[in-house]
Design an enzyme around this catalytic site. Sequence first.
Site, PDB file in Angstrom:
ATOM      1  N   LYS A   9      -7.761  -0.615  -4.284  1.00  0.00           N
ATOM      2  CA  LYS A   9      -6.325  -0.434  -4.509  1.00  0.00           C
ATOM      3  C   LYS A   9      -5.716  -1.487  -5.425  1.00  0.00           C
ATOM      4  O   LYS A   9      -4.547  -1.378  -5.770  1.00  0.00           O
ATOM      5  CB  LYS A   9      -5.597  -0.521  -3.164  1.00  0.00           C
ATOM      6  CG  LYS A   9      -6.000   0.541  -2.160  1.00  0.00           C
ATOM      7  CD  LYS A   9      -5.341   1.865  -2.475  1.00  0.00           C
ATOM      8  CE  LYS A   9      -5.540   2.843  -1.340  1.00  0.00           C
ATOM      9  NZ  LYS A   9      -4.768   4.074  -1.560  1.00  0.00           N
TER      10      LYS A   9
ATOM     11  N   GLU B  32      -7.755  15.126  -1.299  1.00  0.00           N
ATOM     12  CA  GLU B  32      -7.393  16.268  -0.460  1.00  0.00           C
ATOM     13  C   GLU B  32      -7.652  17.581  -1.196  1.00  0.00           C
ATOM     14  O   GLU B  32      -8.102  18.555  -0.598  1.00  0.00           O
ATOM     15  CB  GLU B  32      -5.908  16.219  -0.099  1.00  0.00           C
ATOM     16  CG  GLU B  32      -5.505  15.099   0.824  1.00  0.00           C
ATOM     17  CD  GLU B  32      -3.998  14.917   0.825  1.00  0.00           C
ATOM     18  OE1 GLU B  32      -3.502  14.087   0.025  1.00  0.00           O
ATOM     19  OE2 GLU B  32      -3.315  15.599   1.598  1.00  0.00           O
TER      20      GLU B  32
ATOM     21  N   GLU C  96       3.435   8.992  -4.460  1.00  0.00           N
ATOM     22  CA  GLU C  96       4.251   8.285  -3.475  1.00  0.00           C
ATOM     23  C   GLU C  96       5.656   8.029  -4.003  1.00  0.00           C
ATOM     24  O   GLU C  96       5.923   8.150  -5.196  1.00  0.00           O
ATOM     25  CB  GLU C  96       3.627   6.913  -3.137  1.00  0.00           C
ATOM     26  CG  GLU C  96       2.189   6.984  -2.650  1.00  0.00           C
ATOM     27  CD  GLU C  96       1.731   5.722  -1.927  1.00  0.00           C
ATOM     28  OE1 GLU C  96       2.583   4.943  -1.462  1.00  0.00           O
ATOM     29  OE2 GLU C  96       0.503   5.514  -1.841  1.00  0.00           O
TER      30      GLU C  96
ATOM     31  N   GLN D 140     -13.555   2.249  -1.931  1.00  0.00           N
ATOM     32  CA  GLN D 140     -12.874   2.190  -0.637  1.00  0.00           C
ATOM     33  C   GLN D 140     -13.796   2.532   0.528  1.00  0.00           C
ATOM     34  O   GLN D 140     -13.786   1.857   1.568  1.00  0.00           O
ATOM     35  CB  GLN D 140     -11.674   3.158  -0.669  1.00  0.00           C
ATOM     36  CG  GLN D 140     -10.758   3.097   0.553  1.00  0.00           C
ATOM     37  CD  GLN D 140      -9.497   3.957   0.385  1.00  0.00           C
ATOM     38  OE1 GLN D 140      -9.282   4.541  -0.680  1.00  0.00           O
ATOM     39  NE2 GLN D 140      -8.685   4.028   1.412  1.00  0.00           N
TER      40      GLN D 140
ATOM     41  N   HIS E  32      -0.785  14.260   4.487  1.00  0.00           N
ATOM     42  CA  HIS E  32      -1.881  13.541   3.812  1.00  0.00           C
ATOM     43  C   HIS E  32      -2.784  12.861   4.840  1.00  0.00           C
ATOM     44  O   HIS E  32      -4.014  12.978   4.784  1.00  0.00           O
ATOM     45  CB  HIS E  32      -1.309  12.507   2.849  1.00  0.00           C
ATOM     46  CG  HIS E  32      -2.321  11.532   2.319  1.00  0.00           C
ATOM     47  ND1 HIS E  32      -3.232  11.859   1.335  1.00  0.00           N
ATOM     48  CD2 HIS E  32      -2.587  10.234   2.654  1.00  0.00           C
ATOM     49  CE1 HIS E  32      -4.004  10.807   1.071  1.00  0.00           C
ATOM     50  NE2 HIS E  32      -3.641   9.820   1.858  1.00  0.00           N
TER      51      HIS E  32
ATOM     52  N   ASP F 143      -0.216   5.347  -6.641  1.00  0.00           N
ATOM     53  CA  ASP F 143      -1.075   4.292  -6.115  1.00  0.00           C
ATOM     54  C   ASP F 143      -2.531   4.682  -6.378  1.00  0.00           C
ATOM     55  O   ASP F 143      -3.218   5.216  -5.517  1.00  0.00           O
ATOM     56  CB  ASP F 143      -0.812   4.114  -4.615  1.00  0.00           C
ATOM     57  CG  ASP F 143      -1.442   2.839  -4.082  1.00  0.00           C
ATOM     58  OD1 ASP F 143      -1.425   1.832  -4.810  1.00  0.00           O
ATOM     59  OD2 ASP F 143      -1.948   2.861  -2.940  1.00  0.00           O
TER      60      ASP F 143
ATOM     61  N   ARG G  76     -11.926   5.837  -4.561  1.00  0.00           N
ATOM     62  CA  ARG G  76     -12.383   6.321  -3.243  1.00  0.00           C
ATOM     63  C   ARG G  76     -13.798   5.869  -2.898  1.00  0.00           C
ATOM     64  O   ARG G  76     -14.106   5.660  -1.717  1.00  0.00           O
ATOM     65  CB  ARG G  76     -12.323   7.846  -3.205  1.00  0.00           C
ATOM     66  CG  ARG G  76     -10.966   8.445  -3.439  1.00  0.00           C
ATOM     67  CD  ARG G  76      -9.972   8.068  -2.371  1.00  0.00           C
ATOM     68  NE  ARG G  76      -8.667   8.676  -2.642  1.00  0.00           N
ATOM     69  CZ  ARG G  76      -7.545   8.298  -2.038  1.00  0.00           C
ATOM     70  NH1 ARG G  76      -7.543   7.332  -1.139  1.00  0.00           N
ATOM     71  NH2 ARG G  76      -6.403   8.886  -2.329  1.00  0.00           N
TER      72      ARG G  76
ATOM     73  N   GLU H 201      -2.416   8.757  -5.941  1.00  0.00           N
ATOM     74  CA  GLU H 201      -1.647   8.972  -4.724  1.00  0.00           C
ATOM     75  C   GLU H 201      -0.186   9.127  -5.119  1.00  0.00           C
ATOM     76  O   GLU H 201       0.411   8.201  -5.689  1.00  0.00           O
ATOM     77  CB  GLU H 201      -1.841   7.826  -3.727  1.00  0.00           C
ATOM     78  CG  GLU H 201      -3.270   7.783  -3.174  1.00  0.00           C
ATOM     79  CD  GLU H 201      -3.432   6.950  -1.907  1.00  0.00           C
ATOM     80  OE1 GLU H 201      -2.641   6.015  -1.710  1.00  0.00           O
ATOM     81  OE2 GLU H 201      -4.359   7.240  -1.129  1.00  0.00           O
TER      82      GLU H 201
ATOM     83  N   ASP I  29       2.197  -1.036   1.294  1.00  0.00           N
ATOM     84  CA  ASP I  29       2.028   0.398   1.181  1.00  0.00           C
ATOM     85  C   ASP I  29       1.886   1.002   2.572  1.00  0.00           C
ATOM     86  O   ASP I  29       1.036   0.581   3.356  1.00  0.00           O
ATOM     87  CB  ASP I  29       0.791   0.715   0.336  1.00  0.00           C
ATOM     88  CG  ASP I  29       0.830   2.142  -0.195  1.00  0.00           C
ATOM     89  OD1 ASP I  29       1.925   2.726  -0.241  1.00  0.00           O
ATOM     90  OD2 ASP I  29      -0.235   2.662  -0.566  1.00  0.00           O
TER      91      ASP I  29
ATOM     92  N   THR J 122      -1.145  -0.031  -9.698  1.00  0.00           N
ATOM     93  CA  THR J 122      -0.201   0.859  -9.023  1.00  0.00           C
ATOM     94  C   THR J 122       0.933   1.053 -10.016  1.00  0.00           C
ATOM     95  O   THR J 122       1.524   0.082 -10.463  1.00  0.00           O
ATOM     96  CB  THR J 122       0.330   0.207  -7.729  1.00  0.00           C
ATOM     97  OG1 THR J 122      -0.772  -0.059  -6.855  1.00  0.00           O
ATOM     98  CG2 THR J 122       1.334   1.101  -7.026  1.00  0.00           C
TER      99      THR J 122
END
Lengths: 432, 432
Positions: free
Chosen positions: A266, A377, A214, A253, A143, A246, A250, A212, A136, A270
């Site tokens: 993660k 975000e 992507e 993480q 971002h 993905d 948070r 996410e 990834d 996915t």
Amino acid sequence: MSSLRSWFSIPRGSHFSLANIPFGIISTASSKTPRVAVAIGDHALDLEAFAASNGFSALSTIQPHQAVFSQSSLNAFAALGRPIHSVVRKYIQSVFSEDTTYPNVLKTDFDLQKKVLVPLKDVKMHLPFKIGDYTDFYAGLNHAYNVGVLFRGPANALQPNYKHLPVGYHGRASSVVVSGTPIRRPNGQVLSNPAAEKKVPALSPCQKLDIELELGAFVCKANNMGEPVPIGEAEGSLFGVVLMNDWSARDIQAWEYVPLGPFNAKNFGTTISAWVVLADALAPFKTKGLENDSEVLPYLKEKDEKTFYDIKLQVDLKTPTGNSTTISKTSSRNLLWSFPQMLAHHSITGCPMQVGDLLGSGTISGLEPGERGSLLEQNENGKTSIMLSGGDERKFLGDGDEITISGVCGSDEDALVGFGQCVGRIEPALKM
Amino acid sequence: MSSLRSWFSIPRGSHFSLANIPFGIISTASSKTPRVAVAIGDHALDLEAFAASNGFSALSTIQPHQAVFSQSSLNAFAALGRPIHSVVRKYIQSVFSEDTTYPNVLKTDFDLQKKVLVPLKDVKMHLPFKIGDYTDFYAGLNHAYNVGVLFRGPANALQPNYKHLPVGYHGRASSVVVSGTPIRRPNGQVLSNPAAEKKVPALSPCQKLDIELELGAFVCKANNMGEPVPIGEAEGSLFGVVLMNDWSARDIQAWEYVPLGPFNAKNFGTTISAWVVLADALAPFKTKGLENDSEVLPYLKEKDEKTFYDIKLQVDLKTPTGNSTTISKTSSRNLLWSFPQMLAHHSITGCPMQVGDLLGSGTISGLEPGERGSLLEQNENGKTSIMLSGGDERKFLGDGDEITISGVCGSDEDALVGFGQCVGRIEPALKM
């Protein structure tokens, strides 16, 4: 290629127009063994059955290789190489075109049509590739900047390396799943009180479950270990593109990621869309990416700058009440690094890439608030809430929430090149 | 099991005593298709040939599964599960024991001996597993501390999470190679002048090529996505152990690793030893690891503390002049987290583990200078040099340098359980 009008009924606005011809792996109630197909309008063309009925009799190049259509992944077909993908796609377009030069193959053979054309609603989709390694990247400049501002402030938002190389990390291949697979909210270590000086973790269901937005690209050409893929050859090593979500935890993480990067945050899932749009089909929608104001080293320098795609992307969130809200709209050109650049960088050390490897673009966000590809975000790391239709609001994802990513190129309703959808619904965490 | 004395000639001091019986994948000049074998003394027992000659006729449990020995990887054998591995190992020990109850199987069948016992020097070894995903942990407390001191000083050497969870990252499965495979010095982005305020990278052959002394463990049991492996069941999901050298490009790493961790610095090669020592064979050498003075969450808490191994490890560096120097000696008990703990943590989110997944321990270092598992620690990130025999010295690896890791358990010269060697020689970088 013949005209893009077809004798076959393709609904206006379909993502799978004759201009597309994406590849995937299907099974059906009557034939449960996964096999290769392409999507056309509301139907899948079963290529195993099509080949078995001499559908490719007019295409001598593919005949020695027809066993690839009976495989349970696209790896063998992909390994045949870009020129073969191109020939097969064009042939299928010809067979379906209104003025086909091969009317006997399918247009006038109603029995065969019944046999090889299956309504998409009756088809089960499988993971398109057996993925060896999944990497990834982090090529979404907006971002990376937005997240950097949240954690390090605007002055240090981007790390010094960001504009010199496509930052990436090795992901977890085994947890890549096909659209529609439920995603269970992960348990993991999180800080009970992140602000406290003494750091005390707890095992908890993730409270900051994020998405996410992507793109993913599949590799179709292997390089030997020790031999990098030159930037000029990288495009030819890419099979096609899928939408990708993905999923990210948070809070897990934030606690785990020093010093070696994200891991458990993660590896629980996915999601990718089921139909892989060939690089050839995307060629008319090539465009420049975001401008890089740093001088790029020669091994990353592309002759042609138009190696990005202008795919209109959209993210919808449906809550368990059934209300659906579009929470993001953006274009996939919001990337600083292209897939060929990612591949050239990935292999510059001699890293052996294999057919079926998956490259993720990193989260794609535009500049405006409504164009952001992650909730992190949108909610400024939990500070604000996202207002949804029906009076719901969200910081991060709740149980039962369903995320749908869609993506499409073009504006001619008869010639859209789209990806269908990339869908995942959140199931409650396992009780520990 | 019968006595550990064998009718077959096993040299004293062999790593592959009757107490061991490690599994690997071999081919020979006369039979080039890779297949399963075990090592005994200076020989490989070709299990495909042995099975084909009814060698397992007395072992009914394995008979329905004998096709696993004709595979080109251990995945299918491993997937049969720990109880079967155990039975097969014990049976082979019985067949070879001096007072075997199955003398007709091999002891008195000289023709069969010629057919199935191949001198190791005539055998080509292959990668033992088809590796789905490779994860590298960072469980070597002393290494993490030493490196932390170099980059952040003693007060912040360990990150706050270090003693609460086994820090790890997803590695690159495709670049894991079997012992003896040459390693080409990678090219990559490095800072031309790291001290300068303006960060300007260059493409350069790695100048800080390093080793990492590790153990690797293979997974033999899959879990469904969404269903963690409980700590009490983790040991039963582990097939066996290999030696591992996780080659590292320190200058590439220093520039690329923020914010998502090491990537190109690690994806050009990871070498593992060819023979996988079964968890059963290592059981007598179980011991405690390093003490963790933090309270560990229940999902990581082991009933039995002795889930580490006391393997005597050694690293030798041979320069192109032919001089060889032992540059490190340590024990594999220098880990804070065990493989079962790594597996339980890895899957706590529901991450699906698959048969053939490889878990790396992280670099193993003791407390003393002569016990360090990386050159980075030995040379204090390039400040000092390592003195070698013959007057050579090194900071990092030169072209033509060969690294040999060896590892062995036990002290009874007739009953060693060893790994053989994990060897790699550095080839010059590709000219770019």
